[in-house]
Write a protein that holds these residues in place. Structure first.
Motif, PDB file in Angstrom:
ATOM      1  N   LEU A   6       0.833  -1.205   0.000  1.00  0.00           N
ATOM      2  CA  LEU A   6       0.000   0.000   0.000  1.00  0.00           C
ATOM      3  C   LEU A   6       0.869   1.257   0.000  1.00  0.00           C
ATOM      4  N   TYR A   7       1.930   1.247   0.782  1.00  0.00           N
ATOM      5  CA  TYR A   7       2.839   2.388   0.825  1.00  0.00           C
ATOM      6  C   TYR A   7       3.633   2.518  -0.466  1.00  0.00           C
ATOM      7  N   LYS A   8       4.072   1.384  -1.008  1.00  0.00           N
ATOM      8  CA  LYS A   8       4.907   1.422  -2.210  1.00  0.00           C
ATOM      9  C   LYS A   8       4.198   2.109  -3.362  1.00  0.00           C
ATOM     10  N   GLY A   9       2.903   1.922  -3.463  1.00  0.00           N
ATOM     11  CA  GLY A   9       2.147   2.574  -4.523  1.00  0.00           C
ATOM     12  C   GLY A   9       2.017   4.073  -4.331  1.00  0.00           C
ATOM     13  N   SER A  10       2.338   4.555  -3.146  1.00  0.00           N
ATOM     14  CA  SER A  10       2.205   5.978  -2.831  1.00  0.00           C
ATOM     15  C   SER A  10       3.547   6.672  -2.649  1.00  0.00           C
ATOM     16  N   LEU A  11       4.644   5.968  -2.920  1.00  0.00           N
ATOM     17  CA  LEU A  11       5.974   6.522  -2.660  1.00  0.00           C
ATOM     18  C   LEU A  11       6.207   7.849  -3.379  1.00  0.00           C
ATOM     19  N   THR A  12       5.873   7.922  -4.642  1.00  0.00           N
ATOM     20  CA  THR A  12       6.096   9.151  -5.406  1.00  0.00           C
ATOM     21  C   THR A  12       5.308  10.310  -4.804  1.00  0.00           C
ATOM     22  N   GLY A  47      16.941   1.604  -2.505  1.00  0.00           N
ATOM     23  CA  GLY A  47      16.549   0.887  -3.720  1.00  0.00           C
ATOM     24  C   GLY A  47      15.180   1.283  -4.235  1.00  0.00           C
ATOM     25  N   ALA A  48      14.340   1.814  -3.372  1.00  0.00           N
ATOM     26  CA  ALA A  48      13.025   2.303  -3.786  1.00  0.00           C
ATOM     27  C   ALA A  48      13.061   3.805  -4.030  1.00  0.00           C
ATOM     28  N   LEU A  49      13.796   4.534  -3.191  1.00  0.00           N
ATOM     29  CA  LEU A  49      13.802   5.996  -3.247  1.00  0.00           C
ATOM     30  C   LEU A  49      14.442   6.542  -4.518  1.00  0.00           C
ATOM     31  N   TYR A  50      15.661   6.113  -4.807  1.00  0.00           N
ATOM     32  CA  TYR A  50      16.388   6.748  -5.910  1.00  0.00           C
ATOM     33  C   TYR A  50      15.775   6.484  -7.283  1.00  0.00           C
ATOM     34  N   PRO A  51      15.267   5.293  -7.571  1.00  0.00           N
ATOM     35  CA  PRO A  51      14.559   5.141  -8.845  1.00  0.00           C
ATOM     36  C   PRO A  51      13.342   6.067  -8.957  1.00  0.00           C
ATOM     37  N   ALA A  52      12.632   6.261  -7.841  1.00  0.00           N
ATOM     38  CA  ALA A  52      11.476   7.169  -7.846  1.00  0.00           C
ATOM     39  C   ALA A  52      11.928   8.610  -8.096  1.00  0.00           C
ATOM     40  N   LEU A  53      13.009   9.028  -7.446  1.00  0.00           N
ATOM     41  CA  LEU A  53      13.534  10.376  -7.669  1.00  0.00           C
ATOM     42  C   LEU A  53      13.989  10.555  -9.117  1.00  0.00           C
TER      43      LEU A  53
END
Length: 114
Positions: A6-12, A47-53
């Motif tokens: 649920l959080y992963k879909g809202s990271l951006t 690993g999740a943050l930088y691809p999103a940025l």
């Protein structure tokens, strides 16, 4: 619920909201702010943050500023004008989603119809 889907879909949206509030932040600062706000319930990995940025930057929603801090280069991220507009859109969409979920599951036990 440390790394729930649920959080992963809202990271951006989370990243954009923090940048909207703070103006500019660097990656590690973002992870620590999320951890602080959620009382440690949500840990954003590099690993999740930088691809999103990088996606946000490629889409034209972020500007990157590089500064030397303690003899190291640090990348600061800030919203562009299109990023600010996109943040408003995403927050409105998220609010609608939350309201719908509360309506669907809040206080009422859903019973199967046979």
């Amino acid at each position: 619920m440390k790394n729930s889907q649920l959080y992963k879909g809202s990271l951006t949206t989370i990243i954009m909201k923090l940048l909207e509030e703070k103006g500019r932040m660097y990656g590690y600062e973002i992870t620590q702010k999320v951890k602080l706000i959620t009382g440690g319930e949500l840990n954003i990995t590099e690993g999740a943050l930088y691809p999103a940025l990088h996606r946000l930057e490629a889409d034209g929603h972020l500007d990157v500023e590089v500064e030397k801090v303690d003899n190291r280069l640090r990348k600061y991220y800030k919203l562009t004008e299109s990023g600010k507009a996109e943040t408003v859109n995403r927050l409105t969409e998220l609010e609608g989603f939350i309201n719908n979920m509360q309506t669907l599951v809040g206080g009422t036990q859903l019973k199967p119809e046979y």
